[in-house]
Write a protein that holds these residues in place. Structure first.
Motif, PDB file in Angstrom:
ATOM      1  N   LYS A  58      34.649  -9.057   0.841  1.00 49.11           N
ATOM      2  CA  LYS A  58      36.243  -9.136   0.855  1.00 49.11           C
ATOM      3  C   LYS A  58      37.149  -8.033   0.966  1.00 49.11           C
ATOM      4  O   LYS A  58      38.265  -8.338   1.059  1.00 49.11           O
ATOM      5  CB  LYS A  58      36.020  -9.628  -1.003  1.00 49.11           C
ATOM      6  CG  LYS A  58      35.704 -11.045  -1.057  1.00 49.11           C
ATOM      7  CD  LYS A  58      35.866 -11.131  -2.671  1.00 49.11           C
ATOM      8  CE  LYS A  58      35.666 -12.481  -3.170  1.00 49.11           C
ATOM      9  NZ  LYS A  58      35.663 -12.922  -4.594  1.00 49.11           N
ATOM     10  N   ILE A  64      28.034 -16.710   2.350  1.00 54.43           N
ATOM     11  CA  ILE A  64      27.649 -15.549   3.243  1.00 54.43           C
ATOM     12  C   ILE A  64      26.562 -16.126   4.069  1.00 54.43           C
ATOM     13  O   ILE A  64      25.454 -16.499   3.670  1.00 54.43           O
ATOM     14  CB  ILE A  64      27.096 -14.247   2.463  1.00 54.43           C
ATOM     15  CG1 ILE A  64      28.370 -13.867   1.318  1.00 54.43           C
ATOM     16  CG2 ILE A  64      26.674 -13.219   3.277  1.00 54.43           C
ATOM     17  CD1 ILE A  64      27.896 -13.122   0.418  1.00 54.43           C
ATOM     18  N   PRO A 120      23.848 -10.358  -4.675  1.00 52.81           N
ATOM     19  CA  PRO A 120      24.780 -11.347  -3.842  1.00 52.81           C
ATOM     20  C   PRO A 120      26.352 -11.023  -4.449  1.00 52.81           C
ATOM     21  O   PRO A 120      27.001 -10.880  -3.469  1.00 52.81           O
ATOM     22  CB  PRO A 120      24.452 -12.505  -4.583  1.00 52.81           C
ATOM     23  CG  PRO A 120      23.004 -12.501  -4.878  1.00 52.81           C
ATOM     24  CD  PRO A 120      22.719 -11.017  -5.000  1.00 52.81           C
ATOM     25  N   ARG A 168      28.068 -18.397  -1.849  1.00 46.94           N
ATOM     26  CA  ARG A 168      29.143 -17.478  -1.921  1.00 46.94           C
ATOM     27  C   ARG A 168      29.793 -17.256  -0.477  1.00 46.94           C
ATOM     28  O   ARG A 168      30.469 -16.573  -0.158  1.00 46.94           O
ATOM     29  CB  ARG A 168      28.679 -16.132  -2.356  1.00 46.94           C
ATOM     30  CG  ARG A 168      28.384 -16.021  -3.717  1.00 46.94           C
ATOM     31  CD  ARG A 168      27.804 -14.679  -4.104  1.00 46.94           C
ATOM     32  NE  ARG A 168      27.394 -14.611  -5.329  1.00 46.94           N
ATOM     33  CZ  ARG A 168      27.837 -14.330  -6.373  1.00 46.94           C
ATOM     34  NH1 ARG A 168      29.197 -13.973  -6.524  1.00 46.94           N
ATOM     35  NH2 ARG A 168      27.571 -14.258  -7.678  1.00 46.94           N
ATOM     36  N   TYR A 179      23.502 -16.196  -2.006  1.00 51.83           N
ATOM     37  CA  TYR A 179      24.290 -15.627  -0.937  1.00 51.83           C
ATOM     38  C   TYR A 179      25.245 -16.982  -0.162  1.00 51.83           C
ATOM     39  O   TYR A 179      26.396 -16.675   0.134  1.00 51.83           O
ATOM     40  CB  TYR A 179      23.455 -14.962   0.011  1.00 51.83           C
ATOM     41  CG  TYR A 179      22.954 -13.450  -0.643  1.00 51.83           C
ATOM     42  CD1 TYR A 179      23.609 -12.466  -0.803  1.00 51.83           C
ATOM     43  CD2 TYR A 179      21.674 -13.617  -0.816  1.00 51.83           C
ATOM     44  CE1 TYR A 179      23.290 -11.418  -1.223  1.00 51.83           C
ATOM     45  CE2 TYR A 179      20.967 -12.250  -1.235  1.00 51.83           C
ATOM     46  CZ  TYR A 179      21.717 -11.248  -1.329  1.00 51.83           C
ATOM     47  OH  TYR A 179      21.198  -9.816  -1.901  1.00 51.83           O
ATOM     48  N   LYS A 224      32.055 -18.162   4.961  1.00 51.50           N
ATOM     49  CA  LYS A 224      33.097 -17.093   4.897  1.00 51.50           C
ATOM     50  C   LYS A 224      32.826 -15.691   5.654  1.00 51.50           C
ATOM     51  O   LYS A 224      33.788 -15.355   6.168  1.00 51.50           O
ATOM     52  CB  LYS A 224      33.564 -16.992   3.595  1.00 51.50           C
ATOM     53  CG  LYS A 224      34.088 -18.117   2.636  1.00 51.50           C
ATOM     54  CD  LYS A 224      34.380 -17.721   1.365  1.00 51.50           C
ATOM     55  CE  LYS A 224      34.887 -18.957   0.437  1.00 51.50           C
ATOM     56  NZ  LYS A 224      35.009 -18.491  -1.014  1.00 51.50           N
ATOM     57  N   TYR A 225      31.683 -15.476   5.574  1.00 48.98           N
ATOM     58  CA  TYR A 225      31.085 -14.314   5.961  1.00 48.98           C
ATOM     59  C   TYR A 225      29.899 -14.312   6.985  1.00 48.98           C
ATOM     60  O   TYR A 225      29.145 -15.221   6.618  1.00 48.98           O
ATOM     61  CB  TYR A 225      30.963 -13.265   4.990  1.00 48.98           C
ATOM     62  CG  TYR A 225      32.168 -13.048   4.010  1.00 48.98           C
ATOM     63  CD1 TYR A 225      33.508 -12.675   4.298  1.00 48.98           C
ATOM     64  CD2 TYR A 225      31.796 -13.687   2.743  1.00 48.98           C
ATOM     65  CE1 TYR A 225      34.393 -12.349   3.280  1.00 48.98           C
ATOM     66  CE2 TYR A 225      33.163 -13.602   1.925  1.00 48.98           C
ATOM     67  CZ  TYR A 225      34.214 -13.147   1.998  1.00 48.98           C
ATOM     68  OH  TYR A 225      35.246 -13.031   1.206  1.00 48.98           O
ATOM     69  N   GLU A 251      29.210  -9.786  -1.722  1.00 51.14           N
ATOM     70  CA  GLU A 251      30.460 -10.590  -1.646  1.00 51.14           C
ATOM     71  C   GLU A 251      31.708  -9.806  -1.806  1.00 51.14           C
ATOM     72  O   GLU A 251      32.708  -9.949  -1.110  1.00 51.14           O
ATOM     73  CB  GLU A 251      30.383 -11.754  -2.567  1.00 51.14           C
ATOM     74  CG  GLU A 251      31.606 -12.932  -2.538  1.00 51.14           C
ATOM     75  CD  GLU A 251      31.711 -13.736  -3.487  1.00 51.14           C
ATOM     76  OE1 GLU A 251      32.369 -14.704  -3.548  1.00 51.14           O
ATOM     77  OE2 GLU A 251      31.129 -13.684  -4.472  1.00 51.14           O
ATOM     78  N   GLU A 252      31.766  -9.002  -2.917  1.00 48.44           N
ATOM     79  CA  GLU A 252      32.850  -8.052  -3.191  1.00 48.44           C
ATOM     80  C   GLU A 252      32.979  -7.077  -2.202  1.00 48.44           C
ATOM     81  O   GLU A 252      34.217  -6.779  -1.500  1.00 48.44           O
ATOM     82  CB  GLU A 252      32.492  -7.261  -4.374  1.00 48.44           C
ATOM     83  CG  GLU A 252      33.895  -6.621  -5.132  1.00 48.44           C
ATOM     84  CD  GLU A 252      35.056  -7.911  -5.149  1.00 48.44           C
ATOM     85  OE1 GLU A 252      36.154  -7.106  -5.188  1.00 48.44           O
ATOM     86  OE2 GLU A 252      34.643  -8.642  -5.705  1.00 48.44           O
TER      87      GLU A 252
END
Length: 264
Positions: free
Chosen positions: A262, A165, A254, A163, A160, A136-137, A258-259
């Protein structure tokens, strides 16, 4: 006769007093125009002249020069970081410049974001990548083997990746390329050994766990990556570059990273 002599002497002195300033003004008026004006026009940006003056005065190599919204002030990307200077190089500024319009903006960060992304693209084939299956990232991280927080972050790579990443590593030996004796630093040699390994991802994980590094030599771009990091404001590890070019210094757990991603 005495009165006549005295009067003549006074008149001569008075005349000389008038003549000297006039001669001085005349001499000033005859100064060539090129000498009377400053060597460079402070309102005109001569990129090459500015680069040369900064190098001559401070020993810095200017990689890139850009105008800023501030009249007469240019941004300098150098081999030792980002600075500002007047167009003619008479004034040198170390620090940040903010725009106070409708919102507060860090002008350096905006410019550096573009430079970071351009530079990262050049190293896309020379990174050590830990790819998330459900990506996703993507973050690009300047790392060093001896850095405690780099090791802590790497130990959580599974979290990571889970999630979404993906981590892409660039080398940044914190001790520099050479030590005080002028020899290659141990940090540089360790990172070079990792980048020269057949399986770089496995070698880096092993090195960060403290299991040792097999000594290797090749044409790995460790110095180029280190120099690039210095140019874009990296002065410690880990340093995380987001997909928009924004840099986050220091360790990010992590969930916190992630936050942040986002909301970026």
């Amino acid at each position: 006769m005495y009165k006549t002599f005295f009067f003549s002497a006074v008149l001569a002195t008075f005349t000389l007093a008038l003549f000297v300033p006039s001669a001085h003004v005349a001499a000033q008026a005859n100064v060539p125009e090129t000498l009377a004006k400053p060597a460079t026009d402070p309102s005109v940006l001569d990129v090459e002249a500015l680069k040369a003056k900064i190098n001559r005065s401070l020993g810095l190599t200017v990689v890139k020069v850009e105008k800023t919204p501030v009249p007469g002030i240019a941004m300098l990307v150098t081999n030792q970081g980002l600075y500002y200077a007047s167009y003619n190089g008479d004034y040198f500024i170390q620090g940040k410049i903010y725009s106070l319009g409708n919102e507060v903006k860090d002008l350096a960060e905006e410019s550096l974001a573009k430079i970071r992304l351009e530079g990262i693209e050049k190293f896309k084939d020379d990174m050590i990548v830990y790819k998330a299956d459900n990506e996703k990232y993507v973050v690009t991280v300047f790392t060093d083997i001896t850095c405690g927080y780099c090791r802590k972050m790497h130990a959580q790579m599974a979290d990571y990746n889970a999630r979404g990443i993906t981590f892409r590593y660039l080398a940044y030996p914190r001790a520099g390329i050479k030590d005080r004796t002028g020899n290659l630093s141990q940090g540089f040699k360790d990172l070079r050994s990792v980048w020269c390994s057949d399986d770089t991802a496995k070698a880096l994980t092993k090195a960060k766990s403290g299991s040792g590094i097999a000594y290797r030599i090749c044409e790995a771009p460790i110095e180029a990556q280190f120099n690039f990091g210095r140019q874009i404001g990296v002065n410690g590890t880990p340093a995380i570059i987001l997909s928009n070019g924004m840099m986050i210094p220091g360790y990010q757990p992590p969930a916190q990273l992630e936050e942040l991603l986002k909301n970026t």
